[in-house]
Scaffold this active site. Structure first.
Site, mmCIF file in Angstrom:
data_model
loop_
_atom_site.group_PDB
_atom_site.id
_atom_site.type_symbol
_atom_site.label_atom_id
_atom_site.label_comp_id
_atom_site.label_asym_id
_atom_site.label_seq_id
_atom_site.Cartn_x
_atom_site.Cartn_y
_atom_site.Cartn_z
ATOM 1 N N HIS A 67 26.243 -13.566 3.213
ATOM 2 C CA HIS A 67 26.347 -14.831 4.101
ATOM 3 C C HIS A 67 27.833 -15.355 3.683
ATOM 4 C CE1 HIS A 67 24.712 -18.781 5.437
ATOM 5 N NE2 HIS A 67 25.806 -19.077 5.930
ATOM 6 N N HIS A 69 31.721 -16.488 5.915
ATOM 7 C CA HIS A 69 32.178 -16.701 7.547
ATOM 8 C C HIS A 69 34.041 -16.436 7.390
ATOM 9 C CE1 HIS A 69 28.474 -19.738 9.032
ATOM 10 N NE2 HIS A 69 29.073 -19.344 7.553
ATOM 11 N N ASP A 312 28.306 -18.923 1.509
ATOM 12 C CA ASP A 312 28.326 -19.376 2.832
ATOM 13 C C ASP A 312 29.913 -19.732 2.885
ATOM 14 O OD1 ASP A 312 27.566 -20.766 4.875
ATOM 15 O OD2 ASP A 312 26.931 -22.843 4.154
ATOM 16 N N PHE A 330 32.570 -29.496 8.543
ATOM 17 C CA PHE A 330 31.992 -28.766 7.803
ATOM 18 C C PHE A 330 32.429 -27.277 7.425
ATOM 19 C CE2 PHE A 330 28.949 -31.952 10.544
ATOM 20 C CZ PHE A 330 28.800 -32.512 9.133
ATOM 21 N N GLY A 331 32.196 -27.337 5.592
ATOM 22 C CA GLY A 331 32.400 -25.878 5.038
ATOM 23 C C GLY A 331 33.643 -25.803 3.911
HETATM 24 O O1 DOR Z 1 29.114 -25.842 5.891
HETATM 25 C C1 DOR Z 1 28.863 -25.101 6.863
HETATM 26 N N1 DOR Z 1 30.552 -24.487 7.923
HETATM 27 N N2 DOR Z 1 27.746 -24.519 7.153
HETATM 28 C C2 DOR Z 1 27.948 -23.963 8.146
HETATM 29 O O2 DOR Z 1 26.519 -22.904 7.981
HETATM 30 C C3 DOR Z 1 28.643 -22.997 8.930
HETATM 31 C C4 DOR Z 1 30.803 -23.255 8.160
HETATM 32 C C5 DOR Z 1 31.213 -22.957 9.140
HETATM 33 O O3 DOR Z 1 31.278 -21.938 9.946
HETATM 34 O O4 DOR Z 1 32.393 -23.388 8.891
#
Ligand code: DOR
Length: 431
Positions: A67, A69, A312, A330-331
């Site tokens: 997982h 990105h 993540d 978020f992230g």
């Molecule tokens: O915090 C997050 N960011 N959670 C996610 O599920 C997606 C991710 C993102 O793509 O930035």
């Protein structure tokens, strides 16, 4: 970090070899020839081979992250497949699965092919996960069969929950036909509402809108019931709450259910109190939770309710993250700090064995995603990591190889550091 092409012959000399498949831990050497495992055990010679001294180090399967990105296509200013691969190497990862929430999303066979072609020459194996729904809009199921044919390894709309239960049911039914897991971002959007952090005493004190634990657990429960109904494979990503752990544990009593779950290093490491600094690098979905939740996650790893670790890794620009807490995206990035963080919390602080921790990062995610698991077998591509498992180090800017910098681990003392990552004919010397 220095990334170079492997010598024709390499011997990893005198390390402690951990084979997660057989759960054996013994001193020995690994002889790699033309990028493949030639022999494992006590190796004499051969003349002219490059020797990498692994005395005092652990040699094991390269880490596998189900997982991450990477932002290609569309937001290459945050991460490309190449910069993402570098971050992976620095963290000891030789194989990662990229989520489809790119721009445009990976929701067609052409987009799956794009990722595979673009990453073919990179020193890390990159597997695309296809979107569950077209455009990740939550309405129409994507062309799962065609995406699988091109090389997609699972389906997810991660970042966006599949809110409609009927769509989720159909997704599970179709995924069953192709035998691949559905990974649903479980946060009920209506219950989450405008929440930007865990709902509780800390959100009240900080005056930030809260996202309650039930936003996650309600949807996890729905998904597990639907998986039971459809007999499909389900993998629950980034579990963050004690309540979701409870549901997963209950459903795992049904041994006919193909149910697996992952936890992130940041949900194991931090609690909502840490957000008192308004550090936007701790703004993540699902949110960093309470100490009670964090301890439940550790317990869930211990008793096997949670199967593996996933970072993540979610890069964002400095400009975006420098916004006020409610406006920042978020992230957070997590590949480079993963092993040191997880080994500190699960090993040093919670007493899990190194064998168990390494299994959570190697064998388990490979099994879930259907990858090769016998990586010490003769003839197998050399896909290994060499670790200084007890080394204490402070995570700093120089340890980041992602294009982004949004990590809450800066300045943290971590335990255990990858030294070499070996894959696809390359060696990364991490230093
Ligand atoms: O915090 C997050 N960011 N959670 C996610 O599920 C997606 C991710 C993102 O793509 O930035």
């Amino acid at each position: 970090m220095k990334i170079r092409t492997q010598a024709k012959q390499i011997v990893l000399k005198g390390g402690t070899l951990f084979d997660p498949l057989r759960q054996t831990l013994e001193t020995g050497d690994v002889f790699i020839q033309d990028g493949k495992i030639k022999a494992v055990g006590k190796i004499a010679g051969p003349e002219g081979a490059e020797i990498i001294d692994c005395t005092g180090l652990i040699v094991t399967h390269g880490f596998c992250d189900p997982h991450v990105h990477f932002r290609e296509p569309g937001r290459e200013d945050k991460e490309t497949l190449k910069t993402g691969a570098n971050a992976a190497l620095a963290g000891g990862f030789t194989r990662v699965c990229v989520m489809p929430n790119t721009d445009p999303p990976l929701d067609s066979p052409e987009s799956i092919r794009f990722v595979l072609e673009k990453s073919a020459e990179l020193p890390v194996h990159i597997h695309p996960i296809g979107a569950i729904t077209k455009g990740q809009l939550g309405r129409e199921i994507s062309e799962m069969g065609a995406m699988q044919f091109e090389g997609a390894v699972a389906f997810s709309d991660d970042g966006i929950p599949v809110a409609n239960g009927q769509v989720m049911r159909l997704a599970l039914e179709y995924s069953r036909m192709v035998g691949m897991p559905i990974i649903n971002h479980a946060e009920d959007p209506m219950i989450r509402n405008e929440g930007v952090m865990n709902e509780g005493i800390v959100s009240t004190r900080l005056g930030l809108p809260g996202n309650p634990d039930v936003a996650e657990s309600v949807m996890v429960h729905r998904d597990l019931e639907l998986a039971q109904l459809t007999n499909a494979k389900i993998h629950v990503p980034h579990v963050s709450t004690a309540k979701a752990v409870h549901h997963i544990r209950q459903f795992k009593n049904d041994t006919s259910l193909a149910l697996t779950a992952e936890v992130t290093p940041h949900h194991l490491y931090f609690i909502d109190e840490a957000l008192s600094s308004f550090n936007t690098n701790l703004k993540v979905a699902p949110p960093i939770r309470s100490e009670k939740d964090r301890l439940a996650l550790i317990e869930a790893v211990k008793d096997g309710t949670i199967d593996c670790i996933a970072t993540d890794h979610a890069p964002h620009t400095i400009e975006e993250k420098e916004a006020t807490f409610d406006l920042a995206p978020f992230g957070l990035i997590g590949l480079e700090s993963c092993f040191g963080a997880v080994n500190k919390i699960l090993g040093q602080q919670s007493g899990l064995s190194l064998k168990t921790i390494l299994t959570l990062l190697t064998l388990r995610p490979r099994k879930i995603m259907g990858f090769e698991t016998d990586l010490f077998a003769e003839g197998c591509e050399a896909e290994l990591v060499v670790l200084a498992a007890d080394e204490e180090w402070v995570f700093g800017e120089n340890d980041i190889f992602s294009r982004s910098r949004n990590t809450p681990f800066l300045g943290e003392t971590l335990v255990g550091k990858p030294r070499y990552t070996i894959a696809k004919g390359s060696v990364a010397e991490i230093g």
